[in-house]
Design a protein around this motif. Sequence first.
Motif, short mmCIF file in Angstrom:
data_model
loop_
_atom_site.label_atom_id
_atom_site.label_comp_id
_atom_site.label_asym_id
_atom_site.label_seq_id
_atom_site.Cartn_x
_atom_site.Cartn_y
_atom_site.Cartn_z
N ALA A 132 0.84 -1.21 0.00
CA ALA A 132 0.00 0.00 0.00
C ALA A 132 0.87 1.26 0.00
O ALA A 132 0.58 2.23 -0.71
CB ALA A 132 -0.93 -0.01 1.21
N LYS A 133 1.95 1.25 0.78
CA LYS A 133 2.83 2.42 0.84
C LYS A 133 3.51 2.66 -0.50
O LYS A 133 3.62 3.79 -0.96
CB LYS A 133 3.88 2.24 1.95
N GLU A 134 3.97 1.59 -1.13
CA GLU A 134 4.61 1.70 -2.45
C GLU A 134 3.65 2.32 -3.46
O GLU A 134 4.00 3.22 -4.22
CB GLU A 134 5.07 0.32 -2.94
N LYS A 135 2.42 1.81 -3.45
CA LYS A 135 1.40 2.29 -4.39
C LYS A 135 1.07 3.76 -4.11
O LYS A 135 0.95 4.57 -5.02
CB LYS A 135 0.14 1.42 -4.25
N ALA A 136 0.94 4.09 -2.81
CA ALA A 136 0.60 5.47 -2.42
C ALA A 136 1.68 6.44 -2.86
O ALA A 136 1.40 7.51 -3.40
CB ALA A 136 0.39 5.55 -0.91
N LEU A 137 2.94 6.07 -2.64
CA LEU A 137 4.05 6.96 -3.01
C LEU A 137 4.12 7.14 -4.52
O LEU A 137 4.41 8.23 -5.02
CB LEU A 137 5.37 6.41 -2.45
N SER A 138 3.82 6.07 -5.25
CA SER A 138 3.82 6.15 -6.71
C SER A 138 2.72 7.09 -7.20
O SER A 138 2.94 7.90 -8.10
CB SER A 138 3.62 4.73 -7.27
#
Length: 259
Positions: A132-138
């Motif tokens: 989720a964090k990876e997706k959010a930062l992207s």
Amino acid sequence: MEMCADCLISVRNLKKYFNNGTIKALDDVSVDINKGDVMVVIGPSGSGKSTLLRSLNLTEEPTDGSIVFDGVDITSKKIPNEKGKMVKLDIDKHRQKMGMVFQHFNLFPHMTILDNMILAPVKVKHMSKTEAKEKALSLLQRVGLEDRADAYPIQLSGGQKQRVAIVRALMMEPQVMLFDEPTSALDPEMVGEVLSVMKELAQSGMTMVVVTHEMGFAREVGNRVLFMDEGKLLEEGTPGEIFGSPKHPRLQDFLSKVL
């Protein structure tokens, strides 16, 4: 109007009445929304635009009519399951496939931007926190706000908050994005930055229904425009048809005042 076979949302004879039918917020509206459509809904204040939009995910309960979303009549109380047995409709399951962006950003003030964004995917879709964090930062990078991930909503401008609200909705990987006058609460200077994110989203192929007073956006980005007044859908067409050769006298009058 027959049921549309390959549209994402099919609205038939939708009505929303208040005060025992004396106020008709929606008066027999039928429309099909196809995959990839950027449908812009215009009209004067109180014309039923937002009521129509909020009815699409049953935030507003219609008085009558049907809404078929992704093959399921979400206005039914019961629907057949895989085995054909009638079961109670789980509206929340269908709402997860619809991203909603309001005039006001509805961000949790006590949480960072990153935490605001990962909350629903982790809790509802059971995504791992790391993913989720990876997706959010992207997504934050996509709207130019990757450096604000650890900020709190109070530290952001209105335009930045609305951009976060848009990408927060995208975190759930919706099939359609619903925008309810997303720029009307913003200072004029901030409107452009939000519209540019919406424009980029439209160009990526996202199905969108947008209620707005921004006629430039409707003309440039929409592929279909609906004109509503007094709860009725009075005219629909391409931006070229609606703005270039409006037929209904009420639409002609409206455009003469706003353009």
